[in-house]
Scaffold this motif. Structure first.
Motif, mmCIF file in Angstrom:
data_model
loop_
_atom_site.group_PDB
_atom_site.id
_atom_site.type_symbol
_atom_site.label_atom_id
_atom_site.label_comp_id
_atom_site.label_asym_id
_atom_site.label_seq_id
_atom_site.Cartn_x
_atom_site.Cartn_y
_atom_site.Cartn_z
ATOM 1 N N ILE A 18 -67.345 89.421 -1.284
ATOM 2 C CA ILE A 18 -67.378 90.089 -0.198
ATOM 3 C C ILE A 18 -67.704 91.599 -0.800
ATOM 4 C CG2 ILE A 18 -66.178 90.884 1.716
ATOM 5 C CD1 ILE A 18 -65.053 87.767 2.179
ATOM 6 N N ASP A 19 -67.187 92.149 -1.716
ATOM 7 C CA ASP A 19 -66.650 93.587 -1.702
ATOM 8 C C ASP A 19 -68.680 93.741 -2.533
ATOM 9 O OD1 ASP A 19 -64.955 94.894 -1.133
ATOM 10 O OD2 ASP A 19 -63.210 95.060 -2.914
ATOM 11 N N ARG A 57 -71.539 92.260 -1.797
ATOM 12 C CA ARG A 57 -72.455 92.835 -1.105
ATOM 13 C C ARG A 57 -72.595 93.127 -0.365
ATOM 14 N NH1 ARG A 57 -72.984 86.359 -0.395
ATOM 15 N NH2 ARG A 57 -73.899 85.680 -2.321
ATOM 16 N N LYS A 58 -71.506 93.626 0.254
ATOM 17 C CA LYS A 58 -71.404 94.788 1.094
ATOM 18 C C LYS A 58 -70.820 96.245 0.660
ATOM 19 C CE LYS A 58 -67.552 94.050 4.256
ATOM 20 N NZ LYS A 58 -65.756 93.888 4.915
ATOM 21 N N THR A 59 -71.121 96.919 -1.248
ATOM 22 C CA THR A 59 -70.858 97.950 -1.790
ATOM 23 C C THR A 59 -72.521 97.988 -2.449
ATOM 24 O OG1 THR A 59 -69.343 97.980 -3.099
ATOM 25 C CG2 THR A 59 -68.269 98.978 -0.547
#
Length: 109
Positions: free
Chosen positions: A82-83, A85-87
């Motif tokens: 998730i991190d 994909r986000k950052t």
């Protein structure tokens, strides 16, 4: 003052961030709970009477270990993805690992 009010006592629109204080104490608490879970789960299995009681208790202990460890690793990798994909840069977080551990222990009970 504090999380919900400014220095004049007026309510804030959104509460201030309140981060955790000590990851080391969180780790210690999670490991203490994990250790206590063995007493709870295997102690519950000790009330079973029969010829294979020792095998049942050992299977309960192994299942408790596998549930906590797999939930820990799963939470770590889900947080990483998730991190990422986000950052664009994934990070491993001990907070998510310990929360995953406790979630695994709750689910196996």
């Amino acid at each position: 003052r504090g999380r919900f009010y400014d220095h004049r006592g007026n309510p804030l629109e959104t509460p201030k961030e309140f981060p955790g204080h000590s990851v080391a104490l969180q780790m210690l608490g999670a490991f203490i709970l994990w250790f206590g879970w063995y007493g709870f789960n295997t102690g519950s299995a000790l009330s079973i009477t029969g010829p294979y009681q020792d095998q049942v208790v050992s299977l309960v202990a192994v299942n408790t270990t596998l549930a906590a460890a797999s939930a820990c690793v799963s939470a770590l990798f889900v947080n990483y993805v998730i991190d990422d994909r986000k950052t664009g840069e994934g990070t491993f977080s001990l907070t998510y690992a310990m929360n995953g551990t406790l979630g695994g222990l709750v689910s196996i009970t």
